[in-house]
Design a protein around this motif. Structure first.
Motif, mmCIF file in Angstrom:
data_model
loop_
_atom_site.group_PDB
_atom_site.id
_atom_site.type_symbol
_atom_site.label_atom_id
_atom_site.label_comp_id
_atom_site.label_asym_id
_atom_site.label_seq_id
_atom_site.Cartn_x
_atom_site.Cartn_y
_atom_site.Cartn_z
ATOM 1 N N UNK A 1 0.801 -1.227 0.000
ATOM 2 C CA UNK A 1 0.000 0.000 0.000
ATOM 3 C C UNK A 1 0.834 1.277 0.000
ATOM 4 N N UNK A 2 2.150 1.137 0.121
ATOM 5 C CA UNK A 2 3.007 2.325 0.137
ATOM 6 C C UNK A 2 2.915 3.011 -1.224
ATOM 7 N N UNK A 3 2.584 4.305 -1.226
ATOM 8 C CA UNK A 3 2.435 4.999 -2.509
ATOM 9 C C UNK A 3 3.789 5.331 -3.148
ATOM 10 N N UNK A 4 3.787 5.394 -4.438
ATOM 11 C CA UNK A 4 4.986 5.801 -5.173
ATOM 12 C C UNK A 4 5.108 7.324 -5.202
ATOM 13 N N UNK A 5 4.049 7.997 -4.827
ATOM 14 C CA UNK A 5 4.042 9.457 -4.748
ATOM 15 C C UNK A 5 3.940 9.863 -3.284
ATOM 16 N N UNK A 6 3.899 11.155 -3.028
ATOM 17 C CA UNK A 6 3.803 11.645 -1.654
ATOM 18 C C UNK A 6 2.522 11.160 -0.991
ATOM 19 N N UNK A 7 2.656 10.733 0.271
ATOM 20 C CA UNK A 7 1.499 10.290 1.039
ATOM 21 C C UNK A 7 0.839 11.484 1.730
ATOM 22 N N UNK A 8 1.663 12.401 2.259
ATOM 23 C CA UNK A 8 1.172 13.599 2.933
ATOM 24 C C UNK A 8 1.344 14.798 2.000
ATOM 25 N N UNK A 9 0.377 15.702 1.972
ATOM 26 C CA UNK A 9 0.416 16.853 1.069
ATOM 27 C C UNK A 9 1.616 17.770 1.318
ATOM 28 N N UNK A 10 1.952 18.011 2.582
ATOM 29 C CA UNK A 10 3.024 18.960 2.914
ATOM 30 C C UNK A 10 4.339 18.252 3.218
ATOM 31 N N UNK A 11 4.535 17.115 2.619
ATOM 32 C CA UNK A 11 5.698 16.276 2.865
ATOM 33 C C UNK A 11 6.928 16.753 2.102
ATOM 34 N N UNK A 12 8.041 16.713 2.796
ATOM 35 C CA UNK A 12 9.332 17.015 2.200
ATOM 36 C C UNK A 12 10.007 15.729 1.718
ATOM 37 N N UNK A 13 9.885 14.684 2.557
ATOM 38 C CA UNK A 13 10.541 13.406 2.275
ATOM 39 C C UNK A 13 9.768 12.295 2.978
ATOM 40 N N UNK A 14 9.793 11.105 2.403
ATOM 41 C CA UNK A 14 9.210 9.951 3.082
ATOM 42 C C UNK A 14 10.143 8.759 2.934
ATOM 43 N N UNK A 15 10.133 7.908 3.964
ATOM 44 C CA UNK A 15 10.965 6.706 3.942
ATOM 45 C C UNK A 15 10.171 5.530 4.493
ATOM 46 N N UNK A 16 10.501 4.358 3.990
ATOM 47 C CA UNK A 16 9.909 3.124 4.482
ATOM 48 C C UNK A 16 10.864 2.524 5.508
ATOM 49 N N UNK A 17 10.325 2.209 6.680
ATOM 50 C CA UNK A 17 11.100 1.578 7.740
ATOM 51 C C UNK A 17 10.476 0.210 7.979
#
Length: 92
Positions: free
Chosen positions: A35-51
């Motif tokens: 379910x992890x998106x290939x695009x931003x998950x949060x609108x005001x996101x700078x960066x996202x990482x999978x842990x």
């Protein structure tokens, strides 16, 4: 003091998506790896990482609080977890 968090297991494939927001705050959500998106998950996101951690809701709250308080960095958090199960001891 630390918390012991379950790592991702192949049979559940739950991961933690962690986002750093443009205002310097963090947010996180546990979701299926598929379910992890290939695009931003949060609108005001700078960066996202999978842990590759599968924390319970209380542990997730503690992780986000540690990130927001500067007691844990996103780079340090990414050193924890595994897709092969077991646990990780987070220093928070």
């Amino acid at each position: 003091m630390g918390i012991t968090v379950k790592n991702t297991t192949p049979d559940t494939a739950k991961v933690t998506l962690v986002g750093e927001m443009m205002d310097g705050k963090f947010d996180a959500k546990v979701m299926a790896e598929t379910d992890v998106p290939y695009t931003k998950y949060w609108d005001n996101e700078l960066e996202q990482r999978i842990i590759y951690l599968n924390p319970d809701p209380e542990q997730l709250t503690s992780i986000v609080a540690a990130l927001n308080d500067g007691r844990l960095s996103l780079d340090a958090l990414q050193e924890f977890g595994s897709s092969d199960g077991g646990t990780s001891e987070l220093p928070i």
